[in-house]
Motif scaffolding. Structure first.
Motif, PDB file in Angstrom:
ATOM      1  N   LEU A  10       0.858  -1.162  -0.045  1.00 58.93           N
ATOM      2  CA  LEU A  10       0.178  -0.041  -0.099  1.00 58.93           C
ATOM      3  C   LEU A  10       1.062   1.374   0.078  1.00 58.93           C
ATOM      4  O   LEU A  10       1.813   1.309   1.009  1.00 58.93           O
ATOM      5  CB  LEU A  10      -0.962   0.084   1.129  1.00 58.93           C
ATOM      6  CG  LEU A  10      -1.803   0.972   1.354  1.00 58.93           C
ATOM      7  CD1 LEU A  10      -2.951   0.876   0.119  1.00 58.93           C
ATOM      8  CD2 LEU A  10      -2.724   0.925   2.590  1.00 58.93           C
ATOM      9  N   ALA A  11       0.887   1.977  -1.261  1.00 57.25           N
ATOM     10  CA  ALA A  11       1.796   3.011  -0.970  1.00 57.25           C
ATOM     11  C   ALA A  11       1.123   4.365  -0.643  1.00 57.25           C
ATOM     12  O   ALA A  11       1.745   5.111  -0.030  1.00 57.25           O
ATOM     13  CB  ALA A  11       1.957   3.513  -2.613  1.00 57.25           C
ATOM     14  N   ALA A  12      -0.125   4.553  -0.463  1.00 59.09           N
ATOM     15  CA  ALA A  12      -0.897   5.721   0.041  1.00 59.09           C
ATOM     16  C   ALA A  12      -2.193   5.248   0.436  1.00 59.09           C
ATOM     17  O   ALA A  12      -2.800   4.489  -0.118  1.00 59.09           O
ATOM     18  CB  ALA A  12      -0.936   6.860  -1.080  1.00 59.09           C
ATOM     19  N   ARG A  13      -2.564   5.823   1.451  1.00 62.60           N
ATOM     20  CA  ARG A  13      -3.995   5.585   2.021  1.00 62.60           C
ATOM     21  C   ARG A  13      -4.944   6.208   1.073  1.00 62.60           C
ATOM     22  O   ARG A  13      -4.899   7.232   0.898  1.00 62.60           O
ATOM     23  CB  ARG A  13      -4.192   6.086   3.676  1.00 62.60           C
ATOM     24  CG  ARG A  13      -5.457   5.823   4.248  1.00 62.60           C
ATOM     25  CD  ARG A  13      -5.461   6.272   5.706  1.00 62.60           C
ATOM     26  NE  ARG A  13      -4.486   5.717   6.367  1.00 62.60           N
ATOM     27  CZ  ARG A  13      -4.770   4.546   7.177  1.00 62.60           C
ATOM     28  NH1 ARG A  13      -5.842   3.894   7.131  1.00 62.60           N
ATOM     29  NH2 ARG A  13      -3.730   4.206   7.980  1.00 62.60           N
ATOM     30  N   PRO A  14      -5.799   5.034   0.746  1.00 66.55           N
ATOM     31  CA  PRO A  14      -6.636   5.677  -0.243  1.00 66.55           C
ATOM     32  C   PRO A  14      -7.910   6.363   0.196  1.00 66.55           C
ATOM     33  O   PRO A  14      -8.329   6.211   1.504  1.00 66.55           O
ATOM     34  CB  PRO A  14      -7.469   4.188  -0.932  1.00 66.55           C
ATOM     35  CG  PRO A  14      -7.220   3.380   0.119  1.00 66.55           C
ATOM     36  CD  PRO A  14      -5.900   3.701   1.155  1.00 66.55           C
ATOM     37  N   ALA A  15      -8.367   7.500  -0.356  1.00 69.76           N
ATOM     38  CA  ALA A  15      -9.612   8.222   0.175  1.00 69.76           C
ATOM     39  C   ALA A  15     -10.612   7.857  -0.897  1.00 69.76           C
ATOM     40  O   ALA A  15     -10.616   8.014  -1.931  1.00 69.76           O
ATOM     41  CB  ALA A  15      -9.137   9.491  -0.176  1.00 69.76           C
ATOM     42  N   ALA A  19      -7.403   3.226  -5.629  1.00 68.09           N
ATOM     43  CA  ALA A  19      -7.013   3.256  -7.270  1.00 68.09           C
ATOM     44  C   ALA A  19      -5.688   2.574  -7.336  1.00 68.09           C
ATOM     45  O   ALA A  19      -4.883   2.408  -6.464  1.00 68.09           O
ATOM     46  CB  ALA A  19      -6.738   4.848  -7.406  1.00 68.09           C
ATOM     47  N   ARG A  20      -5.053   2.584  -8.786  1.00 69.80           N
ATOM     48  CA  ARG A  20      -3.889   2.005  -9.194  1.00 69.80           C
ATOM     49  C   ARG A  20      -2.517   2.729  -8.266  1.00 69.80           C
ATOM     50  O   ARG A  20      -1.520   2.127  -8.077  1.00 69.80           O
ATOM     51  CB  ARG A  20      -3.603   2.090 -10.381  1.00 69.80           C
ATOM     52  CG  ARG A  20      -3.969   0.876 -11.253  1.00 69.80           C
ATOM     53  CD  ARG A  20      -3.852   0.942 -12.678  1.00 69.80           C
ATOM     54  NE  ARG A  20      -4.420   0.095 -13.164  1.00 69.80           N
ATOM     55  CZ  ARG A  20      -3.924  -1.407 -13.885  1.00 69.80           C
ATOM     56  NH1 ARG A  20      -2.308  -1.276 -13.700  1.00 69.80           N
ATOM     57  NH2 ARG A  20      -4.396  -2.177 -14.363  1.00 69.80           N
ATOM     58  N   SER A  21      -2.718   4.030  -8.230  1.00 69.51           N
ATOM     59  CA  SER A  21      -1.758   5.009  -7.614  1.00 69.51           C
ATOM     60  C   SER A  21      -1.552   4.583  -6.163  1.00 69.51           C
ATOM     61  O   SER A  21      -0.484   5.149  -5.640  1.00 69.51           O
ATOM     62  CB  SER A  21      -1.829   6.496  -7.893  1.00 69.51           C
ATOM     63  OG  SER A  21      -3.136   6.593  -7.531  1.00 69.51           O
ATOM     64  N   ASP A  22      -2.519   3.904  -5.463  1.00 73.64           N
ATOM     65  CA  ASP A  22      -2.486   3.748  -3.967  1.00 73.64           C
ATOM     66  C   ASP A  22      -1.437   2.404  -3.855  1.00 73.64           C
ATOM     67  O   ASP A  22      -1.202   2.006  -2.546  1.00 73.64           O
ATOM     68  CB  ASP A  22      -3.987   3.585  -3.431  1.00 73.64           C
ATOM     69  CG  ASP A  22      -4.793   4.761  -3.561  1.00 73.64           C
ATOM     70  OD1 ASP A  22      -4.041   5.947  -3.556  1.00 73.64           O
ATOM     71  OD2 ASP A  22      -5.803   4.572  -3.607  1.00 73.64           O
ATOM     72  N   TRP A  23      -1.273   1.651  -4.924  1.00 69.18           N
ATOM     73  CA  TRP A  23      -0.460   0.538  -4.694  1.00 69.18           C
ATOM     74  C   TRP A  23       0.878   0.548  -5.453  1.00 69.18           C
ATOM     75  O   TRP A  23       0.977   1.409  -6.290  1.00 69.18           O
ATOM     76  CB  TRP A  23      -1.203  -0.771  -5.127  1.00 69.18           C
ATOM     77  CG  TRP A  23      -2.608  -0.726  -4.773  1.00 69.18           C
ATOM     78  CD1 TRP A  23      -3.611  -0.191  -5.146  1.00 69.18           C
ATOM     79  CD2 TRP A  23      -2.952  -1.543  -3.310  1.00 69.18           C
ATOM     80  NE1 TRP A  23      -4.677  -0.685  -4.112  1.00 69.18           N
ATOM     81  CE2 TRP A  23      -4.228  -1.312  -3.133  1.00 69.18           C
ATOM     82  CE3 TRP A  23      -2.096  -2.206  -2.524  1.00 69.18           C
ATOM     83  CZ2 TRP A  23      -4.912  -2.108  -1.899  1.00 69.18           C
ATOM     84  CZ3 TRP A  23      -2.835  -2.862  -1.257  1.00 69.18           C
ATOM     85  CH2 TRP A  23      -4.049  -2.540  -1.118  1.00 69.18           C
ATOM     86  N   GLU A  24       1.826  -0.240  -4.669  1.00 69.25           N
ATOM     87  CA  GLU A  24       3.015  -0.578  -5.621  1.00 69.25           C
ATOM     88  C   GLU A  24       3.724  -1.965  -5.700  1.00 69.25           C
ATOM     89  O   GLU A  24       3.364  -2.511  -4.603  1.00 69.25           O
ATOM     90  CB  GLU A  24       4.134   0.468  -4.855  1.00 69.25           C
ATOM     91  CG  GLU A  24       4.622   0.070  -3.423  1.00 69.25           C
ATOM     92  CD  GLU A  24       5.520   1.126  -2.859  1.00 69.25           C
ATOM     93  OE1 GLU A  24       6.098   1.894  -3.377  1.00 69.25           O
ATOM     94  OE2 GLU A  24       6.272   0.731  -1.639  1.00 69.25           O
ATOM     95  N   LEU A  25       4.246  -2.213  -6.505  1.00 62.79           N
ATOM     96  CA  LEU A  25       4.834  -3.469  -6.597  1.00 62.79           C
ATOM     97  C   LEU A  25       6.376  -3.578  -6.391  1.00 62.79           C
ATOM     98  O   LEU A  25       7.050  -2.908  -6.808  1.00 62.79           O
ATOM     99  CB  LEU A  25       4.425  -4.351  -7.887  1.00 62.79           C
ATOM    100  CG  LEU A  25       5.043  -5.639  -8.097  1.00 62.79           C
ATOM    101  CD1 LEU A  25       4.601  -6.552  -7.119  1.00 62.79           C
ATOM    102  CD2 LEU A  25       5.103  -5.887  -9.782  1.00 62.79           C
ATOM    103  N   ALA A  26       6.820  -4.315  -5.430  1.00 64.09           N
ATOM    104  CA  ALA A  26       7.959  -4.563  -4.766  1.00 64.09           C
ATOM    105  C   ALA A  26       8.678  -5.728  -5.093  1.00 64.09           C
ATOM    106  O   ALA A  26       7.866  -6.743  -4.764  1.00 64.09           O
ATOM    107  CB  ALA A  26       8.283  -3.871  -3.437  1.00 64.09           C
TER     108      ALA A  26
END
Length: 58
Positions: A10-15, A19-26
């Protein structure tokens, strides 16, 4: 060839809805186990969209 650990973070807490921008693949390389250690591989059954979970028997 070293095995690779894939993590969906989880890259950012969703409001609202995520959305796709709220996730990151590491991806991270898994080091070789040391003396007295071992590596465990876990796999989960794949479910198709729209298929109820009770059709899968574990």
């Amino acid at each position: 060839m070293n095995p690779v650990n894939h993590q969906m973070r989880l890259a950012a807490r969703p409001a609202g809805l995520p959305a796709r921008s709220d996730w990151e693949l590491a991806t991270k390389s898994i080091p070789a186990p040391g003396l007295g250690e071992f590596v465990v591989a876990v796999s989960y059954p794949r479910q198709r969209a729209g298929t109820p979970y009770y059709y899968y028997y574990y």
